[in-house]
Write a protein that holds these residues in place. Structure first.
Motif, PDB file in Angstrom:
ATOM      1  N   PRO A   1     -18.361 -40.037  -1.305  1.00 52.75           N
ATOM      2  CA  PRO A   1     -19.651 -39.252  -1.190  1.00 52.75           C
ATOM      3  C   PRO A   1     -19.527 -37.635  -1.597  1.00 52.75           C
ATOM      4  O   PRO A   1     -20.413 -37.152  -1.705  1.00 52.75           O
ATOM      5  CB  PRO A   1     -20.274 -39.757  -0.023  1.00 52.75           C
ATOM      6  CG  PRO A   1     -19.105 -40.090   0.912  1.00 52.75           C
ATOM      7  CD  PRO A   1     -18.177 -40.524   0.207  1.00 52.75           C
ATOM      8  N   THR A   2     -18.342 -37.433  -1.495  1.00 51.35           N
ATOM      9  CA  THR A   2     -18.247 -35.916  -1.568  1.00 51.35           C
ATOM     10  C   THR A   2     -18.027 -35.526  -2.967  1.00 51.35           C
ATOM     11  O   THR A   2     -17.621 -34.328  -3.699  1.00 51.35           O
ATOM     12  CB  THR A   2     -16.689 -35.631  -0.900  1.00 51.35           C
ATOM     13  OG1 THR A   2     -15.654 -36.251  -1.644  1.00 51.35           O
ATOM     14  CG2 THR A   2     -16.717 -35.618   0.594  1.00 51.35           C
ATOM     15  N   GLY A   3     -18.184 -36.677  -4.094  1.00 48.79           N
ATOM     16  CA  GLY A   3     -18.139 -36.236  -5.432  1.00 48.79           C
ATOM     17  C   GLY A   3     -16.904 -36.566  -6.105  1.00 48.79           C
ATOM     18  O   GLY A   3     -16.559 -36.136  -7.217  1.00 48.79           O
ATOM     19  N   VAL A   4     -15.893 -37.197  -5.460  1.00 45.11           N
ATOM     20  CA  VAL A   4     -14.527 -37.290  -5.968  1.00 45.11           C
ATOM     21  C   VAL A   4     -14.570 -39.153  -6.178  1.00 45.11           C
ATOM     22  O   VAL A   4     -14.844 -39.707  -5.564  1.00 45.11           O
ATOM     23  CB  VAL A   4     -13.567 -37.080  -4.875  1.00 45.11           C
ATOM     24  CG1 VAL A   4     -12.190 -37.395  -5.524  1.00 45.11           C
ATOM     25  CG2 VAL A   4     -13.661 -35.647  -4.782  1.00 45.11           C
ATOM     26  N   LEU A   5     -14.066 -39.227  -7.396  1.00 46.20           N
ATOM     27  CA  LEU A   5     -13.559 -40.487  -7.953  1.00 46.20           C
ATOM     28  C   LEU A   5     -12.130 -40.422  -7.886  1.00 46.20           C
ATOM     29  O   LEU A   5     -11.312 -39.703  -8.593  1.00 46.20           O
ATOM     30  CB  LEU A   5     -14.250 -41.043  -9.249  1.00 46.20           C
ATOM     31  CG  LEU A   5     -15.820 -41.051  -9.087  1.00 46.20           C
ATOM     32  CD1 LEU A   5     -16.251 -41.377 -10.487  1.00 46.20           C
ATOM     33  CD2 LEU A   5     -16.181 -42.159  -8.137  1.00 46.20           C
ATOM     34  N   GLU A   6     -11.316 -41.580  -7.501  1.00 46.77           N
ATOM     35  CA  GLU A   6      -9.866 -41.560  -7.703  1.00 46.77           C
ATOM     36  C   GLU A   6      -9.494 -43.021  -8.159  1.00 46.77           C
ATOM     37  O   GLU A   6     -10.205 -43.957  -8.111  1.00 46.77           O
ATOM     38  CB  GLU A   6      -9.207 -41.568  -6.134  1.00 46.77           C
ATOM     39  CG  GLU A   6      -9.494 -40.331  -5.559  1.00 46.77           C
ATOM     40  CD  GLU A   6      -8.949 -40.476  -4.060  1.00 46.77           C
ATOM     41  OE1 GLU A   6      -7.945 -39.960  -3.766  1.00 46.77           O
ATOM     42  OE2 GLU A   6      -9.623 -41.149  -3.465  1.00 46.77           O
ATOM     43  N   LEU A   7      -8.469 -43.016  -9.291  1.00 48.80           N
ATOM     44  CA  LEU A   7      -7.747 -44.057  -9.658  1.00 48.80           C
ATOM     45  C   LEU A   7      -6.460 -44.187  -9.303  1.00 48.80           C
ATOM     46  O   LEU A   7      -5.645 -43.065  -9.805  1.00 48.80           O
ATOM     47  CB  LEU A   7      -7.930 -44.281 -11.120  1.00 48.80           C
ATOM     48  CG  LEU A   7      -7.185 -45.379 -12.001  1.00 48.80           C
ATOM     49  CD1 LEU A   7      -7.438 -46.604 -11.257  1.00 48.80           C
ATOM     50  CD2 LEU A   7      -7.444 -45.341 -13.480  1.00 48.80           C
ATOM     51  N   TYR A   8      -5.978 -45.111  -8.407  1.00 44.62           N
ATOM     52  CA  TYR A   8      -4.442 -45.025  -8.256  1.00 44.62           C
ATOM     53  C   TYR A   8      -3.642 -46.120  -8.675  1.00 44.62           C
ATOM     54  O   TYR A   8      -4.423 -47.204  -9.303  1.00 44.62           O
ATOM     55  CB  TYR A   8      -4.206 -45.450  -6.587  1.00 44.62           C
ATOM     56  CG  TYR A   8      -4.892 -44.343  -5.664  1.00 44.62           C
ATOM     57  CD1 TYR A   8      -3.891 -43.184  -4.872  1.00 44.62           C
ATOM     58  CD2 TYR A   8      -6.343 -44.078  -5.313  1.00 44.62           C
ATOM     59  CE1 TYR A   8      -4.229 -42.455  -4.310  1.00 44.62           C
ATOM     60  CE2 TYR A   8      -6.572 -43.078  -4.423  1.00 44.62           C
ATOM     61  CZ  TYR A   8      -5.350 -42.362  -3.872  1.00 44.62           C
ATOM     62  OH  TYR A   8      -5.707 -41.262  -2.852  1.00 44.62           O
ATOM     63  N   TYR A   9      -2.512 -46.181  -8.979  1.00 42.90           N
ATOM     64  CA  TYR A   9      -1.731 -47.313  -9.445  1.00 42.90           C
ATOM     65  C   TYR A   9      -0.250 -47.352  -8.594  1.00 42.90           C
ATOM     66  O   TYR A   9       0.057 -46.352  -8.108  1.00 42.90           O
ATOM     67  CB  TYR A   9      -1.767 -47.606 -10.920  1.00 42.90           C
ATOM     68  CG  TYR A   9      -0.700 -46.448 -11.489  1.00 42.90           C
ATOM     69  CD1 TYR A   9       0.706 -47.081 -11.479  1.00 42.90           C
ATOM     70  CD2 TYR A   9      -0.933 -45.242 -11.888  1.00 42.90           C
ATOM     71  CE1 TYR A   9       1.738 -46.251 -12.217  1.00 42.90           C
ATOM     72  CE2 TYR A   9       0.113 -44.223 -12.088  1.00 42.90           C
ATOM     73  CZ  TYR A   9       1.321 -44.809 -12.448  1.00 42.90           C
ATOM     74  OH  TYR A   9       2.413 -43.987 -12.926  1.00 42.90           O
ATOM     75  N   GLY A  10       0.207 -48.451  -8.697  1.00 42.69           N
ATOM     76  CA  GLY A  10       1.421 -48.707  -8.020  1.00 42.69           C
ATOM     77  C   GLY A  10       2.099 -50.005  -7.996  1.00 42.69           C
ATOM     78  O   GLY A  10       1.188 -51.018  -8.257  1.00 42.69           O
ATOM     79  N   PRO A  11       3.111 -50.278  -7.583  1.00 49.34           N
ATOM     80  CA  PRO A  11       3.936 -51.544  -7.318  1.00 49.34           C
ATOM     81  C   PRO A  11       3.325 -52.332  -6.083  1.00 49.34           C
ATOM     82  O   PRO A  11       3.131 -51.693  -4.932  1.00 49.34           O
ATOM     83  CB  PRO A  11       5.218 -51.250  -7.392  1.00 49.34           C
ATOM     84  CG  PRO A  11       5.333 -50.086  -6.798  1.00 49.34           C
ATOM     85  CD  PRO A  11       4.215 -49.173  -7.098  1.00 49.34           C
ATOM     86  N   VAL A  12       3.383 -53.487  -6.025  1.00 45.46           N
ATOM     87  CA  VAL A  12       2.983 -54.404  -5.032  1.00 45.46           C
ATOM     88  C   VAL A  12       4.239 -55.240  -4.461  1.00 45.46           C
ATOM     89  O   VAL A  12       4.924 -55.816  -5.258  1.00 45.46           O
ATOM     90  CB  VAL A  12       1.875 -55.613  -5.276  1.00 45.46           C
ATOM     91  CG1 VAL A  12       1.800 -56.387  -3.866  1.00 45.46           C
ATOM     92  CG2 VAL A  12       0.737 -54.786  -5.825  1.00 45.46           C
TER      93      VAL A  12
END
Length: 165
Positions: A94-105
């Motif tokens: 809600p602070t105006g930030v969108l994040e896209l993460y990626y990585g291994p499982v």
């Protein structure tokens, strides 16, 4: 004890250990942010499709009584499994930030880094982050490192959560 639901789609099975409601406490501290304890509740659900829904709410805790004092953070998003044993985590704040993460499982562990950060014109400076989630002795441990406000990537917060029935 959590058991693997037969209705979980095959692509979600490496992430199935995340499914459920989690509650616990953690610690936040970052340049410009006073070190404090917080409580957290996380709900991880699925509706039969190839993604998990993530809802996290947290609040500051009084250091003497352990009681809730004021809201800390809220985030909502989706875990999307990718081919080759990787995953995406999309989060909105809600602070105006969108994040896209990626990585291994890996078995009961996910190591993520931001592939992109989108900020609204009113959001604070926020450039990159890493997240680690792991299941240790039936508890969900997580750690977040952040690069924001002119600071290099460094520890921001971490918590230990227990599965709640």
């Amino acid at each position: 004890m959590f058991t693997l639901d037969q209705d979980i789609p095959e692509p979600l099975r490496p992430l199935a250990w995340l499914i459920g409601r989690w509650e616990g406490a953690g610690l936040v501290g970052y340049p410009g942010v006073e070190e404090a304890q917080f409580g957290q509740a996380v709900d991880v659900t699925h509706d039969g499709r190839d993604f998990l829904q993530w809802e996290s709410r947290s609040w500051y805790l009084d250091p003497e009584t352990g009681e809730r004092t004021k809201p800390f953070a809220v985030e909502s998003g989706f875990w999307r499994p990718l081919p080759g044993g990787e995953v995406e985590l999309l989060l909105a704040h809600p602070t105006g930030v969108l994040e896209l993460y990626y990585g291994p499982v890996e078995p009961a562990r996910v190591q993520l880094k931001t592939d992109g950060v989108l900020r609204s014109p009113t959001a604070g400076e926020y450039n990159a982050a890493t997240r680690m989630y792991g299941l240790v002795e039936s508890q969900l441990f997580w750690a977040l490192d952040v690069a924001a406000g002119g600071h290099e990537l460094q520890n921001h917060s971490s918590a230990r959560l227990k599965r709640v029935e």
